[in-house]
Write an enzyme that holds these catalytic residues in place. Structure first.
Site, mmCIF file in Angstrom:
data_model
loop_
_atom_site.group_PDB
_atom_site.id
_atom_site.type_symbol
_atom_site.label_atom_id
_atom_site.label_comp_id
_atom_site.label_asym_id
_atom_site.label_seq_id
_atom_site.Cartn_x
_atom_site.Cartn_y
_atom_site.Cartn_z
ATOM 1 C CE LYS A 27 37.571 21.104 -77.805
ATOM 2 N NZ LYS A 27 37.717 22.560 -77.617
ATOM 3 C CB SER A 28 44.313 22.499 -79.149
ATOM 4 O OG SER A 28 43.552 22.832 -78.021
ATOM 5 N NE ARG A 32 46.595 26.310 -81.432
ATOM 6 C CZ ARG A 32 45.566 26.366 -80.571
ATOM 7 N NH1 ARG A 32 44.543 25.515 -80.691
ATOM 8 N NH2 ARG A 32 45.553 27.252 -79.598
ATOM 9 C CG ASP A 326 39.990 22.695 -71.727
ATOM 10 O OD1 ASP A 326 39.448 23.744 -71.340
ATOM 11 O OD2 ASP A 326 40.536 22.579 -72.837
ATOM 12 C CE LYS A 353 38.645 27.656 -69.946
ATOM 13 N NZ LYS A 353 39.514 28.044 -71.057
ATOM 14 N NE ARG A 402 37.067 20.414 -72.187
ATOM 15 C CZ ARG A 402 37.561 19.747 -73.232
ATOM 16 N NH1 ARG A 402 37.514 18.434 -73.267
ATOM 17 N NH2 ARG A 402 38.110 20.390 -74.243
HETATM 18 C C1 S3P Z 1 42.223 26.190 -76.265
HETATM 19 C C2 S3P Z 1 42.572 26.995 -75.217
HETATM 20 C C3 S3P Z 1 41.880 26.980 -73.922
HETATM 21 C C4 S3P Z 1 41.005 25.744 -73.749
HETATM 22 C C5 S3P Z 1 40.212 25.417 -74.984
HETATM 23 C C6 S3P Z 1 41.123 25.200 -76.179
HETATM 24 C C7 S3P Z 1 42.978 26.288 -77.522
HETATM 25 O O1 S3P Z 1 41.056 28.135 -73.829
HETATM 26 O O2 S3P Z 1 40.136 25.906 -72.656
HETATM 27 O O3 S3P Z 1 39.434 24.249 -74.786
HETATM 28 O O4 S3P Z 1 42.853 25.408 -78.396
HETATM 29 O O5 S3P Z 1 43.733 27.265 -77.671
HETATM 30 P P1 S3P Z 1 41.588 29.539 -73.241
HETATM 31 O O6 S3P Z 1 42.584 30.085 -74.187
HETATM 32 O O7 S3P Z 1 40.356 30.389 -73.190
HETATM 33 O O8 S3P Z 1 42.144 29.208 -71.896
#
Ligand code: S3P
Length: 445
Positions: A27-28, A32, A326, A353, A402
């Site tokens: 996902k991250s 991006r 997560d 979250k 989740r």
């Molecule tokens: C993420 C960062 C995390 C994570 C989220 C995805 C990201 O959040 O919990 O699911 O893609 O940068 P935080 O930056 O709030 O810790």
């Protein structure tokens, strides 16, 4: 977005879980790759993109700001960017759905463009704190008017040229770090973020991959100093997105907990800033092997082979909280089946979250018969030693994917099935979760 009607489901496991499966794209990295491709000049191609609601919200927003984003017949996505500095004024509000990552990162992009954007989201996202990005982006010159408490809906009026800042992160958050770096892309001079605790570094890796001038240094005290030179030109890329370790966590823990199981999850991203769950599960005695280790698109990847194991409770390490932030909900389920006590602390961030994951997990685990004590910053869990939990309850998912998936896995190791009131939110990050678990041997009604 997932439908207006809840889709409840009841989870149990008649026997062991077996088989080989992949999981959807990270996902991250997916967010991006769309954002940076949309800022490159020329055509980028993304394979393995997570086609979940959160990422589709990012795609819709980038389209609304001028990028062309299309899914080809070959399942790859093609993106024509507008160039750094070229984002267009969106005509309507940007609907972020459930996605904190879309919201915070896109606020960063808008902050240094001469455009104004309104961000809206669902009930869960509208409760989450945005002050953590409003502050640094305000220092860069953006004008942000938020709802009370620094929440959505909010409006960002960008400033171009924005002012470069040197900012020390007050919370360990990859989203805040990334928002500032993305704002820095179109800001003259050097924008610098100091990160006392390492968080996921996909933005840094990918910004470099697209050709931005970005350096990472370490100070003597273990902090990372990340500097980006603005007014960058990004070159289009071909990106292959690995499987999401945060999604792999669910079949991995399920296989550890259900007796007789053996499951392989293929093509899982194992970036060290993401993969600490697997180390912690091994410390608990989990039989987890990384096979076929390789590199895909600049990220370490492996196939994860998991066999049922009797786990032992532990004190979870505080140094790696950010590298598995997560994964605590599903780790709590593992701890509820372990031998002895697990103490997990340093988890304040879990309270902000998609839901308050400390309170919601404590309440849900108690409802299915686990022994749990809630702390301000974590949980103490006394496990069953491998015996099934009583189960039998209905868990409210509270718009948190989740939470839904964690209790689905808990249902597989409960005497009476566990019902999730709404599996809809799972579509934000893990479309196909229920089918995948069924294929491995879970029973879903
Ligand atoms: C993420 C960062 C995390 C994570 C989220 C995805 C990201 O959040 O919990 O699911 O893609 O940068 P935080 O930056 O709030 O810790």
């Amino acid at each position: 977005m997932h439908g207006p009607h809840p889709s409840p489901a009841r989870f149990s496991a008649p026997g062991p879980l077996r088989g080989t499966t992949g999981v959807p794209g990270d996902k991250s990295i997916s967010h991006r790759s769309l954002m940076l491709s949309a800022l490159a000049i020329g055509e980028s191609r993304v394979e393995g993109l997570l086609e979940g609601e959160d990422v589709l919200a990012t795609a819709a927003a980038m389209r609304a700001m001028g990028a062309t984003i299309e899914r080809g017949a070959d399942d790859a996505w093609r993106i024509h960017g507008v160039g750094v500095g070229g984002l267009l004024q969106p005509q309507g509000a940007l609907d972020m759905g459930n996605s904190g990552t879309s919201t915070r990162l896109l606020m960063g992009l808008v902050a240094s463009h001469a455009i104004t954007a309104t961000f809206t989201g669902d009930a869960s996202l509208s409760k989450r704190p945005m002050g953590r990005v409003i502050e640094p982006l305000g220092l860069m010159g953006a004008e942000i008017s938020a709802s009370p408490g620094g929440r959505l809906p909010l409006m960002v009026r960008g400033l171009c040229p924005a002012v470069p800042i040197d900012y020390r992160l007050p919370v360990a958050s990859a989203q805040v770090k990334s928002a500032i770096l993305l704002a820095g892309l179109n800001t003259p001079g050097i924008t610098r973020v100091v990160e006392p605790i390492a968080t996921r570094d996909h933005s840094e890796r990918m910004l470099r991959g697209f050709g931005a001038e970005l350096t990472v240094e370490e100070d003597g005290a273990g902090a990372r100093l990340i500097s980006i030179r603005g007014e960058a030109d990004l070159r289009p890329q071909h990106i292959v997105v690995p499987g999401d370790p945060s999604s792999a966590a669910f079949p991995v823990v399920a296989a550890l907990l259900v007796p007789g199981s053996e499951v392989t999850v293929t093509n899982v991203g194992l970036n060290p800033t993401r993969a600490a769950l697997f180390d912690v599960l091994r410390m608990m005695g989990g039989d987890i092997v990384f096979a076929n280790q390789r590199e895909v698109g600049g990220e370490p990847v492996a196939d994860i082979v998991v066999r049922h194991s009797v786990l032992k409770g532990i004190e979870t390490p505080v140094e790696t909280v950010a590298s598995m932030v997560d994964e605590y909900p599903i780790l709590f389920v593992a701890a509820a089946l372990a031998e002895g006590r697990t103490v997990a602390r340093g988890l304040e961030e879990l309270r902000v979250k998609e839901s308050d994951r400390i309170a919601v997990m404590a309440e849900g685990l108690r409802a299915i018969g686990a022994r749990v004590e809630e702390l301000e910053d974590g949980l103490i869990i006394d496990g069953t030693g491998g015996d099934k939990l009583p189960g039998g309850a209905t868990i409210a998912a509270r718009l948190d994917h989740r939470i839904a998936m964690s209790f689905a896995v808990a249902g597989l190791v409960s005497s009476a099935p566990v019902t999730i009131d709404d599996m809809g939110p799972v579509a934000t990050s893990f479309p196909g979760f229920t089918g995948l678990m069924t294929a491995l041997g879970a029973e879903v009604a």
